[in-house]
Design an enzyme around this catalytic site. Structure first.
Site, PDB file in Angstrom:
ATOM      1  N   ARG A  38      31.691 -80.174 -13.078  1.00  0.00           N
ATOM      2  CA  ARG A  38      30.832 -78.912 -12.853  1.00  0.00           C
ATOM      3  C   ARG A  38      31.759 -77.493 -12.990  1.00  0.00           C
ATOM      4  O   ARG A  38      32.293 -77.366 -12.359  1.00  0.00           O
ATOM      5  CB  ARG A  38      30.436 -78.967 -11.307  1.00  0.00           C
ATOM      6  CG  ARG A  38      29.581 -77.832 -10.912  1.00  0.00           C
ATOM      7  CD  ARG A  38      29.051 -78.033  -9.245  1.00  0.00           C
ATOM      8  NE  ARG A  38      28.824 -76.859  -8.919  1.00  0.00           N
ATOM      9  CZ  ARG A  38      29.533 -75.868  -8.186  1.00  0.00           C
ATOM     10  NH1 ARG A  38      30.706 -76.070  -8.271  1.00  0.00           N
ATOM     11  NH2 ARG A  38      28.904 -74.822  -7.721  1.00  0.00           N
ATOM     12  N   SER A 109      19.408 -81.156  -7.246  1.00  0.00           N
ATOM     13  CA  SER A 109      19.788 -80.570  -5.809  1.00  0.00           C
ATOM     14  C   SER A 109      18.551 -80.059  -5.321  1.00  0.00           C
ATOM     15  O   SER A 109      17.696 -79.760  -5.734  1.00  0.00           O
ATOM     16  CB  SER A 109      20.752 -79.234  -6.413  1.00  0.00           C
ATOM     17  OG  SER A 109      21.728 -79.341  -7.221  1.00  0.00           O
ATOM     18  N   LYS A 138      31.089 -73.289  -3.458  1.00  0.00           N
ATOM     19  CA  LYS A 138      30.137 -72.635  -4.117  1.00  0.00           C
ATOM     20  C   LYS A 138      29.640 -71.473  -3.589  1.00  0.00           C
ATOM     21  O   LYS A 138      29.538 -71.405  -2.357  1.00  0.00           O
ATOM     22  CB  LYS A 138      28.884 -73.743  -4.072  1.00  0.00           C
ATOM     23  CG  LYS A 138      27.748 -73.397  -4.813  1.00  0.00           C
ATOM     24  CD  LYS A 138      26.575 -74.374  -4.350  1.00  0.00           C
ATOM     25  CE  LYS A 138      25.065 -73.923  -4.732  1.00  0.00           C
ATOM     26  NZ  LYS A 138      24.910 -74.231  -6.088  1.00  0.00           N
TER      27      LYS A 138
HETATM   28  C1  LIG Z   1      28.188 -77.813  -5.606  1.00  0.00           C
HETATM   29  C2  LIG Z   1      27.806 -77.734  -4.161  1.00  0.00           C
HETATM   30  N1  LIG Z   1      26.294 -77.799  -3.921  1.00  0.00           N
HETATM   31  C3  LIG Z   1      26.086 -77.477  -2.601  1.00  0.00           C
HETATM   32  S1  LIG Z   1      27.638 -77.342  -1.706  1.00  0.00           S
HETATM   33  C4  LIG Z   1      28.683 -77.767  -3.000  1.00  0.00           C
HETATM   34  C5  LIG Z   1      30.196 -77.387  -3.194  1.00  0.00           C
HETATM   35  C6  LIG Z   1      30.767 -78.615  -2.561  1.00  0.00           C
HETATM   36  O1  LIG Z   1      32.174 -78.508  -2.409  1.00  0.00           O
HETATM   37  P1  LIG Z   1      32.930 -79.000  -1.092  1.00  0.00           P
HETATM   38  O2  LIG Z   1      32.908 -80.469  -1.206  1.00  0.00           O
HETATM   39  O3  LIG Z   1      34.274 -78.512  -1.649  1.00  0.00           O
HETATM   40  O4  LIG Z   1      32.399 -78.448  -0.152  1.00  0.00           O
HETATM   41  C1  LIG Z   2      24.622 -79.008  -6.402  1.00  0.00           C
HETATM   42  C2  LIG Z   2      24.737 -79.975  -6.169  1.00  0.00           C
HETATM   43  C3  LIG Z   2      24.063 -80.865  -5.415  1.00  0.00           C
HETATM   44  N1  LIG Z   2      24.529 -82.320  -5.453  1.00  0.00           N
HETATM   45  C4  LIG Z   2      25.115 -82.600  -6.407  1.00  0.00           C
HETATM   46  C5  LIG Z   2      25.327 -84.423  -6.467  1.00  0.00           C
HETATM   47  N2  LIG Z   2      25.925 -81.934  -7.344  1.00  0.00           N
HETATM   48  C6  LIG Z   2      25.620 -80.571  -7.565  1.00  0.00           C
HETATM   49  N3  LIG Z   2      26.225 -79.943  -8.231  1.00  0.00           N
END
Ligand SMILES: Cc1ncsc1CCOP(=O)(O)O
Ligand SMILES: C=C1C=NC(C)=NC1=N
Ligand SMILES: [Mg+2]
Length: 214
Positions: A38, A109, A138
């Site tokens: 990502r 998502s 994020k």
């Molecule tokens: C990609 C994404 N989508 C929802 S929260 C998130 C970030 C998750 O990162 P972390 O595990 O550091 O909270």
């Molecule tokens: C936003 C997200 C939610 N879920 C997963 C698995 N990946 C992502 N990038």
């Protein structure tokens, strides 16, 4: 699918405190079951640099039989012959992505039950539900939905492969699985660990033990 989702490491160069290849090597040694590239946010790589990093990370996953998923970028996923793609609500429509990728993994998502049903209608292989807790990884994350959303979705969609994401740590992993998730997806819990391999092992143990307890 549900087994693969157990400990799903999501990462890009922006999330790493050191060489992303070293981070992934340690996470693989620690037992991750699925990986998502990502590359997003301030300072993210683009173009050839992004492609080259993706190639090297993919090689590592291939060597250890770990599914390699690309976030958002369907063209990159196809160019690499990645194992799958993960798209959000604002990305290319899941139906269209499914047409483009054939039977590769398709993750979507979601934030609520409606979006889960839409993802299933688009023949998604799994849904990523979150953010469960507040996250620092994020910048445009929606409001945290909490464990109750996992329970709500599981109550209405008993069999959907569901990975939870957002602010999940060693301290909260067990309750996320008990709420009904098939696994946890994490960025900072692994990327920001002092000892990545040991931290990953602890997350793996917690998730697998809790899944076995049923
Ligand atoms: C990609 C994404 N989508 C929802 S929260 C998130 C970030 C998750 O990162 P972390 O595990 O550091 O909270
Ligand atoms: C936003 C997200 C939610 N879920 C997963 C698995 N990946 C992502 N990038
Ligand atoms: Mg997206």
């Amino acid at each position: 699918m549900k087994q693969k989702l157990s400990l799903y490491f999501v990462m890009g160069s922006v999330d790493c405190m050191k060489d992303p290849l070293a981070v992934l090597d340690e996470a693989i040694e620690g037992g991750i079951t699925m990986f998502q590239f990502r590359e997003k946010g301030k300072g993210a790589l683009t173009g050839v640099a992004k492609y080259r990093l993706a190639e090297k990370l993919f090689e590592r996953c291939l060597a250890h039989n770990i599914p390699f998923i690309v976030n958002d970028d369907v063209d990159l996923a196809l160019a690499l012959q990645a194992d799958g793609i993960h798209v959000g609500q604002e990305d290319e429509a899941a139906e269209r992505v499914r047409d483009r990728i054939g039977n590769k993994y398709l993750g979507v998502s979601v934030h609520n039950l409606t979006e889960v049903k839409k993802a299933l209608a688009a023949h998604a292989d799994y849904v990523g539900l979150g953010p469960i807790f507040p996250t620092v990884s994020k910048d445009d994350a929606k409001q945290a939905c909490g464990l109750t959303m996992i329970e709500h979705i599981r109550a209405h969609e008993k069999h959907v492969p569901l990975v939870a994401i957002g602010g999940i740590t060693e301290q909260t992993a067990e309750q996320v699985i008990k709420a009904g998730a098939d696994g946890i997806a994490v960025i900072s819990a692994i990327c920001r660990a002092e000892h990545i391999c040991e931290q990953t092992k602890r997350l793996y143990e917690i998730v697998m033990r809790t899944k076995q307890e049923g």
